[in-house]
Design an enzyme around this catalytic site. Sequence first.
Site, PDB file in Angstrom:
ATOM      1  N   ARG A 163      37.181 104.061 -11.622  1.00  0.00           N
ATOM      2  CA  ARG A 163      36.878 105.299 -10.900  1.00  0.00           C
ATOM      3  C   ARG A 163      37.837 106.410 -11.314  1.00  0.00           C
ATOM      4  O   ARG A 163      37.443 107.567 -11.427  1.00  0.00           O
ATOM      5  CB  ARG A 163      36.962 105.054  -9.388  1.00  0.00           C
ATOM      6  CG  ARG A 163      35.710 104.481  -8.742  1.00  0.00           C
ATOM      7  CD  ARG A 163      35.225 103.192  -9.378  1.00  0.00           C
ATOM      8  NE  ARG A 163      34.076 102.617  -8.722  1.00  0.00           N
ATOM      9  CZ  ARG A 163      34.131 101.592  -7.890  1.00  0.00           C
ATOM     10  NH1 ARG A 163      35.293 101.028  -7.581  1.00  0.00           N
ATOM     11  NH2 ARG A 163      33.035 101.109  -7.366  1.00  0.00           N
ATOM     12  N   ASP A 322      29.562  91.485  -6.997  1.00  0.00           N
ATOM     13  CA  ASP A 322      29.390  92.082  -5.670  1.00  0.00           C
ATOM     14  C   ASP A 322      28.355  93.200  -5.694  1.00  0.00           C
ATOM     15  O   ASP A 322      28.116  93.835  -6.723  1.00  0.00           O
ATOM     16  CB  ASP A 322      30.726  92.634  -5.166  1.00  0.00           C
ATOM     17  CG  ASP A 322      31.250  93.751  -6.042  1.00  0.00           C
ATOM     18  OD1 ASP A 322      31.286  93.554  -7.276  1.00  0.00           O
ATOM     19  OD2 ASP A 322      31.602  94.817  -5.517  1.00  0.00           O
ATOM     20  N   GLU A 323      27.765  93.431  -4.543  1.00  0.00           N
ATOM     21  CA  GLU A 323      26.885  94.578  -4.284  1.00  0.00           C
ATOM     22  C   GLU A 323      25.801  94.736  -5.345  1.00  0.00           C
ATOM     23  O   GLU A 323      25.391  95.841  -5.680  1.00  0.00           O
ATOM     24  CB  GLU A 323      27.707  95.864  -4.165  1.00  0.00           C
ATOM     25  CG  GLU A 323      28.696  95.830  -3.014  1.00  0.00           C
ATOM     26  CD  GLU A 323      29.511  97.101  -2.883  1.00  0.00           C
ATOM     27  OE1 GLU A 323      29.830  97.477  -1.733  1.00  0.00           O
ATOM     28  OE2 GLU A 323      29.844  97.724  -3.911  1.00  0.00           O
ATOM     29  N   TRP A 389      35.865  89.206   0.353  1.00  0.00           N
ATOM     30  CA  TRP A 389      36.157  90.600   0.693  1.00  0.00           C
ATOM     31  C   TRP A 389      35.356  91.094   1.899  1.00  0.00           C
ATOM     32  O   TRP A 389      35.797  92.003   2.602  1.00  0.00           O
ATOM     33  CB  TRP A 389      35.904  91.507  -0.506  1.00  0.00           C
ATOM     34  CG  TRP A 389      34.456  91.780  -0.815  1.00  0.00           C
ATOM     35  CD1 TRP A 389      33.611  91.007  -1.540  1.00  0.00           C
ATOM     36  CD2 TRP A 389      33.686  92.931  -0.406  1.00  0.00           C
ATOM     37  NE1 TRP A 389      32.367  91.585  -1.619  1.00  0.00           N
ATOM     38  CE2 TRP A 389      32.386  92.770  -0.928  1.00  0.00           C
ATOM     39  CE3 TRP A 389      33.979  94.064   0.356  1.00  0.00           C
ATOM     40  CZ2 TRP A 389      31.375  93.707  -0.718  1.00  0.00           C
ATOM     41  CZ3 TRP A 389      32.966  94.999   0.559  1.00  0.00           C
ATOM     42  CH2 TRP A 389      31.686  94.820   0.028  1.00  0.00           C
ATOM     43  N   PHE A 415      43.198  98.901   0.763  1.00  0.00           N
ATOM     44  CA  PHE A 415      44.201  99.959   0.831  1.00  0.00           C
ATOM     45  C   PHE A 415      43.643 101.336   0.470  1.00  0.00           C
ATOM     46  O   PHE A 415      44.392 102.302   0.376  1.00  0.00           O
ATOM     47  CB  PHE A 415      45.379  99.616  -0.076  1.00  0.00           C
ATOM     48  CG  PHE A 415      46.110  98.363   0.340  1.00  0.00           C
ATOM     49  CD1 PHE A 415      45.892  97.785   1.585  1.00  0.00           C
ATOM     50  CD2 PHE A 415      47.005  97.743  -0.509  1.00  0.00           C
ATOM     51  CE1 PHE A 415      46.547  96.633   1.978  1.00  0.00           C
ATOM     52  CE2 PHE A 415      47.665  96.588  -0.131  1.00  0.00           C
ATOM     53  CZ  PHE A 415      47.439  96.033   1.102  1.00  0.00           C
ATOM     54  N   TRP A 464      40.502 100.768  -4.213  1.00  0.00           N
ATOM     55  CA  TRP A 464      39.386 101.359  -4.972  1.00  0.00           C
ATOM     56  C   TRP A 464      39.635 102.868  -5.025  1.00  0.00           C
ATOM     57  O   TRP A 464      39.958 103.493  -4.016  1.00  0.00           O
ATOM     58  CB  TRP A 464      38.052 101.007  -4.315  1.00  0.00           C
ATOM     59  CG  TRP A 464      37.941  99.531  -4.124  1.00  0.00           C
ATOM     60  CD1 TRP A 464      38.048  98.841  -2.961  1.00  0.00           C
ATOM     61  CD2 TRP A 464      37.789  98.549  -5.145  1.00  0.00           C
ATOM     62  NE1 TRP A 464      37.961  97.492  -3.190  1.00  0.00           N
ATOM     63  CE2 TRP A 464      37.796  97.280  -4.524  1.00  0.00           C
ATOM     64  CE3 TRP A 464      37.642  98.615  -6.530  1.00  0.00           C
ATOM     65  CZ2 TRP A 464      37.663  96.086  -5.229  1.00  0.00           C
ATOM     66  CZ3 TRP A 464      37.499  97.432  -7.243  1.00  0.00           C
ATOM     67  CH2 TRP A 464      37.512  96.189  -6.600  1.00  0.00           C
TER      68      TRP A 464
END
Length: 755
Positions: A163, A322-323, A389, A415, A464
């Site tokens: 990101r 994930d996702e 998670w 975090f 993230w």
Amino acid sequence: MKKTPSLKYILLFASLLLSVTTKAQFHIIPQPVSLKAGKGSFILSKNAVIGVNKETEPVGKYLQDYLNQNYGLQTTVKVFEKIPVKTAIRLNNVWSNAESAYTMNVSPASVSISGSGAGVFYGVQTLIQLLPTDKAPTLKVAACSIADQPRFGWRGLSLDVSRHFFTVDEVKKYIDVMAHYKLNTFHWHLTDDEGWRIQIDKYPRLTEVGSRISYYAKRGEFRKLDNLIDDGRDGFYTKDEIRDVIKYAQDRFVTILPEIEMPGHSEAAIFAYPQLGCQDSTGAKHRVRMLDPSEYTFKFMEDVLTEVIGLFPNQHVHIGGDEAEMVDWLKSPTAVALMKREHLKSEKEVQSYFIKRIEKFLLSKNKRLVGWDEILQGGLAESATVMSWQGEAGGIAAAKMRHHVVMTPLPYMYFDAPQANEDLEPIGWNPPVTWQMVYNYEPQSKELTNAEAEYILGAQGNIWNEKVPNAQHLQYMVYPRALAVAELTWSPKNEKNLDRFGWKMKNQYGLFKLWNFNARLPDIDGVDNIITNKSRFKLTLNYPLTGAKVRYALNGKMPDANSAAVAFPVNINVPLKDSIGLRTFTTWTLNDQHIRQTANIKRVTIKPSREKVANLKPGMFYEIFKTKEHDIDKLTSEKPTETGETSLIVPVRPLGEGFINWVKIKGFIKITKEADYELTTGFEVSPALFLDDEPVIKMGLNTYVEPQKALLHLKKGVYALSGYYIADKANENQTLIALKIAGGEKLYPKFYLMH
């Protein structure tokens, strides 16, 4: 006649005071297994020799470089077969069957650190924390003896560079501070929708195009990057840079876990190589983040992983999982044909097929697969390690299936969440997560048997970076919360102590300053939401960091950097007629650091009840309502499923699907001595509490994010108490009510709770 204390008791008191004072010097994080204070101090000077043997020479040079870079202290490293006893610092390689264990003895004459493998390095990190943080020609280290070893083998911290790209130097500094606190697993999130950050020779467009997403977004050739607070940072790591970071981490006994996302979160790769993308038989045009489960895709990912494996020497490779937008496969001719050929009943089984096929390839390369807990869907790959998670459920299920697990659940280990009230902190995902919440987390759930708990490898904090534009902001978001991860994964479970950790944490800021590291500042203690019946509001603002200043306002707007600043301590003593809004803006010396806090102080009238003490019994009366009703005011027509009397916490009861347990309490607080009292709750998520029908604790607030207390002057008598809360795992075994004389010890509930 006034009695004079005997010499015996004076000496005993002096001895106890000396013991407390001596132990107060040791603010080591994580807390060692065993620490004993010695007498005197060791003086480290520029002429000191660091004695090493062949095995510990790299650690000796590390310590020499640290002392030179941070203190300008020139020491000498000498290699010996047998290190002379008179050598100032001795680093001994001694075999131990306890992984990463070390012992350290500091006397006025020398420092001796012994261990095997990473043990000597961890002993050096403990020594670094014992050094003063002010630069001086000589450094004083308190005498002590320490025996230490970690609780868990996986003590992790992640970094999302997809990101927002972070440079090699920024990554190295991140690893440096991890290592200082004995964190040993660096989870490097190298690919995602927003960028591909690792050089792959066979597929150059992954970095030529996939690492430059913000560039192509600005040209209108790629979708606008959503969720980012800026346009992101383009960039990638060459293979030589990755080798350099791996070597840097190895020198600090940090293992790097690379993550290559699949089958979802793959938009950057698909943008570079469109044939990877999930096809849509309906012809609809939409955002494509899912890999098509085609032979081309599997060959592509195996080629990528082959090059990744060639770089990273560690045992595990993280493949995400994930996702995944699995419903896209139901419109993909490739996926539909795969389901028919392999007799797969659902898209979740396609996910399982995908993961298991990648696992088979990794096993052929002597690597083990790690994935997020979604890889449980459709059937878990045989040798997979699960990162849990989405809460703990996935990790608990995997451990019961005898799979290794790393606990990294929301909310405790995320975090990118704010660290305090969301209105006062930088923008982030999810509700606030404080360092106290992180520290209180326990990786080995009570739902696991002792045998099942052995499959919990440890825990990891995640960050993230959609909302994290630069390294300073990254440091602010991760620390001091990462210190809590360090202690909960290293120190024995029975050694956890929240108050002690908070004191030690505040003592780390001298090191942060020395390292030019932008950890979030600690809060001012006592800036709490307060209910009081007193006519004046008195508060002294103290702060643990020397040189910090505060700007504050009462019933005014939030101060800022342009407001007048005053040094700590600050005494506030003002009349209180109705309510006051306290607002603080605290600054420190490093990089213009600041934090903001707010508190509301409200005056109420609390009257004693006319109930006679003689008519009352110890404990409080409670009712439990097992219901689907979430509005407490609508429970008037329902009957309680249980009633009882207790001075303890009402235990959590088993529930069916969709049910909750409302608990109502009713009774009195008996006051036997007129004084100022402080009433709080030990619930992390607060109950509603009323005294004389006045709300003194509001329901649903997190006690670490928005602390509440009632400061009341109470006369002798009894005061009507009532309240309610939802009984669930969030408040299991937590203290409903805590009462103490202001400035004194807590009182025992059996003496003041009546009904």
